[in-house]
Design an enzyme around this catalytic site. Structure first.
Site, PDB file in Angstrom:
ATOM      1  N   ASP A   1       0.961  -1.348  -0.195  1.00 45.69           N
ATOM      2  CA  ASP A   1       0.071   0.111  -0.003  1.00 45.69           C
ATOM      3  C   ASP A   1       0.856   1.341  -0.010  1.00 45.69           C
ATOM      4  O   ASP A   1       2.030   1.340   0.312  1.00 45.69           O
ATOM      5  CB  ASP A   1      -0.965  -0.022   1.253  1.00 45.69           C
ATOM      6  CG  ASP A   1      -0.064  -0.091   2.506  1.00 45.69           C
ATOM      7  OD1 ASP A   1       0.811  -0.763   2.629  1.00 45.69           O
ATOM      8  OD2 ASP A   1      -0.371   0.810   3.518  1.00 45.69           O
ATOM      9  N   GLU A   2       0.387   2.485  -0.539  1.00 43.34           N
ATOM     10  CA  GLU A   2       0.708   3.584  -0.255  1.00 43.34           C
ATOM     11  C   GLU A   2       2.317   3.762  -0.711  1.00 43.34           C
ATOM     12  O   GLU A   2       2.905   4.395  -0.050  1.00 43.34           O
ATOM     13  CB  GLU A   2       0.639   4.075   1.311  1.00 43.34           C
ATOM     14  CG  GLU A   2      -0.954   4.210   1.491  1.00 43.34           C
ATOM     15  CD  GLU A   2      -1.001   4.750   2.941  1.00 43.34           C
ATOM     16  OE1 GLU A   2      -1.883   6.013   3.289  1.00 43.34           O
ATOM     17  OE2 GLU A   2      -0.572   4.380   3.915  1.00 43.34           O
TER      18      GLU A   2
END
Ligand code: ACM
Length: 527
Positions: free
Chosen positions: A341-342
């Site tokens: 993620d991210e």
């Protein structure tokens, strides 16, 4: 207990309740009372008939299993015996071959012909003379015990309540879960939870029939699991956390012990090492994992720097592979979560290349890969599992025939504040009161994602602002029970008004367990 008798007793109970309701009250508005008996998650079918058909439980009530029961069934029986006897020495008793269940006992029995109960369903029958739990698989017996537990008064939960006579109402429950994946996630990276606190969470997960514990074991601020071939990970980053909070890590032996403990509660641990971003703690320990080979600053605040693994350098895949291999051999598990993620600072191609290469490593080692929604943009196999959390790309995975876990930030993120005055927690995904955590429809969440693509639900508990076990508990309860019910109970068995009252009845049980739950308004708490 025949249905006829159950229904007659039920009718009497309903009349009694109606009579109480009609008594005029004066003075300030009378406090709303929760129901006397309330099961969370709501079972598929349940009839309860308090009254003279109740079953009396004492610390000497035997829990029996068949003469030829497996050791696993016996262990579930022993778990039940310890629960009702409130002592750890209690054990299940094996019936002598050819004998039938004695009166005043609780019997746990496997019946493989009850295929309709599936891998986790059960039937619980409470009569004045006997209690029976029947399931096709041992997990079902375990869940039947959890329902029996919730039919017993909250004092059953307290270790010091010894001399007791506990009354369980006559009841008949047939119950199967809706979703296969019913999870919670603990972030032990931003702050650290010692192993005994993780085990306590495991016990609380079991109460609400959750079956997955996703452990977020590394992030920018700390690294929490021993990797023997890369010792600086814990030597350097095992002792850092947000602020000056106490930190630590699990040795591989401690991790394996957590996994085994979880297994004894029918909970599968899903280990996550977040990569290729959220990795600052590893870069501090091993600067060569970075493209410029220089150590970044230690990061011990909320948020995260944009630093990533040097995904275009072949040698970092030795690191990736060693980490996955060591964790998977410390405690073999069916799933491995790669994070994903991210990620800032990589091109889309670099990111996708990392996910695909990491997938081939996970596949070679064996577990099924799980990752946050962003990984769906890579060319991953339908065997992988994608965890939806935000406006991500999860739908792409459903379109390729893969399965999703739903953890929508605005409903299932237990680290969001309950309301504007909650001291703990963040608010980027919104304020999540109990109603918001409960009142959403998994099959209406993502356009084009049908129920058949949904493996289940998971409630993540990120820990940027949580330091003590009590902080974690405050944010988890009661909202975790809301997500647990959506994951277990069929759509026709959920509904806010009914849940609101049933969760109120859990207050005294959580209090007896010493859980620091949030006494949120609008619920008729019983304690
Ligand atoms: C996440 O909350 N960044 C998965």
């Amino acid at each position: 207990m025949t249905h006829r008798i159950a229904q007659r007793s039920l009718a009497v109970a309903v009349l009694l309740v109606a009579a109480c309701r009609s008594t005029p009250r004066t003075g300030p508005a009378a406090a709303e009372r929760p129901p006397a008996y309330a099961i969370v998650p709501n079972p598929t079918t349940i009839e309860i008939a308090p009254g003279r058909d109740s079953f009396l439980v004492t610390p000497r009530t035997p829990v029996v299993v068949d003469a030829d029961a497996s050791s696993e069934v016996e262990a579930v029986g022993t778990y039940a015996a310890q629960l009702i006897a409130s002592r750890f020495g209690a054990t299940a008793q094996r019936l002598a071959a050819g004998t039938t269940q004695p009166d005043s006992s609780i019997a746990l029995r496997l019946d493989p012909t009850r295929a309709n109960l599936g891998a986790e369903g059960y039937e619980l029958t409470v009569r004045r003379t006997q209690v029976q739990i029947v399931a096709a698989q041992p997990a079902g017996l375990f869940y039947g015990v959890q329902t029996m537990r919730q039919l017993l008064p909250p004092s059953v939960e307290h270790i010091a309540s010894y001399t007791r006579r506990l009354v369980m109402p006559a009841a008949h429950v047939v119950d199967v879960p809706r979703f296969e994946w019913r999870g919670g996630m603990l972030d032990v990276a931003r702050h650290f939870l010692p192993a005994q606190d993780v085990k306590r969470f495991i016990d609380l997960y079991a109460l609400y029939k959750l079956n997955r514990l996703h452990l977020h074991l590394a992030d920018d601020q700390g690294w929490r699991i021993e990797i023997k071939s890369w010792p600086n990970l814990t030597a350097v980053s095992g002792n850092t956390a947000i602020g000056d909070a106490p930190a630590g890590f699990y040795t591989q032996e401690q991790y394996a012990d957590i996994v085994a403990y979880a297994r004894s509660r029918y909970i599968t641990v899903v280990p996550e090492i977040d990569m290729p971003g959220h990795i600052n703690a590893a870069l501090v320990a091993y600067p060569d994992l970075r493209c410029n080979r220089t150590a970044p600053e230690l990061f011990t605040r909320v948020g995260g720097p944009p630093n990533t693994l040097c995904v275009t350098r072949d040698s970092i895949y030795n690191f990736v592979s060693d980490v996955i291999r060591e964790i998977s051999s410390a405690a073999p598990a069916p799933y491995y979560h790669i994070g994903g993620d991210e990620v800032a600072g990589l091109t889309k191609e670099q990111y996708r290349g990392f996910v695909e290469r990491t997938q081939s490593i996970v596949d070679r080692i064996g577990p099924r890969m799980v990752g946050w929604g962003e990984i769906a943009t890579a060319n991953i196999s339908p065997r992988a599992i994608v965890q939806h959390w935000n406006r991500d790309s999860s739908e792409m995975h459903a379109q390729r025939g893969g399965k999703l876990i739903l953890s929508p930030g605005p409903h299932a993120y237990l680290d969001m504040k309950y309301d504007s005055v909650t001291v703990l927690g963040l608010r980027w995904a919104g304020l999540i009161d109990l109603h918001t955590a409960y009142d959403w429809n998994p099959t209406a969440l993502l356009p084009g994602v049908a129920e058949s693509s949904i493996l289940g639900l998971e409630a993540p508990l990120w820990a940027e602002t949580l330091v003590t076990r009590q902080d974690y508990e405050y944010m988890a309860f009661p909202r975790l029970a809301a997500i647990a019910e959506l994951a277990w109970s069929a759509p026709g068995r959920t509904g806010w008004e009914d849940f609101r009252r049933r969760i109120g009845a859990q207050g005294a049980r959580l209090a007896a367990l010493g859980v620091n739950f949030a006494r949120v308004p609008g619920v008729p708490w019983s304690w």
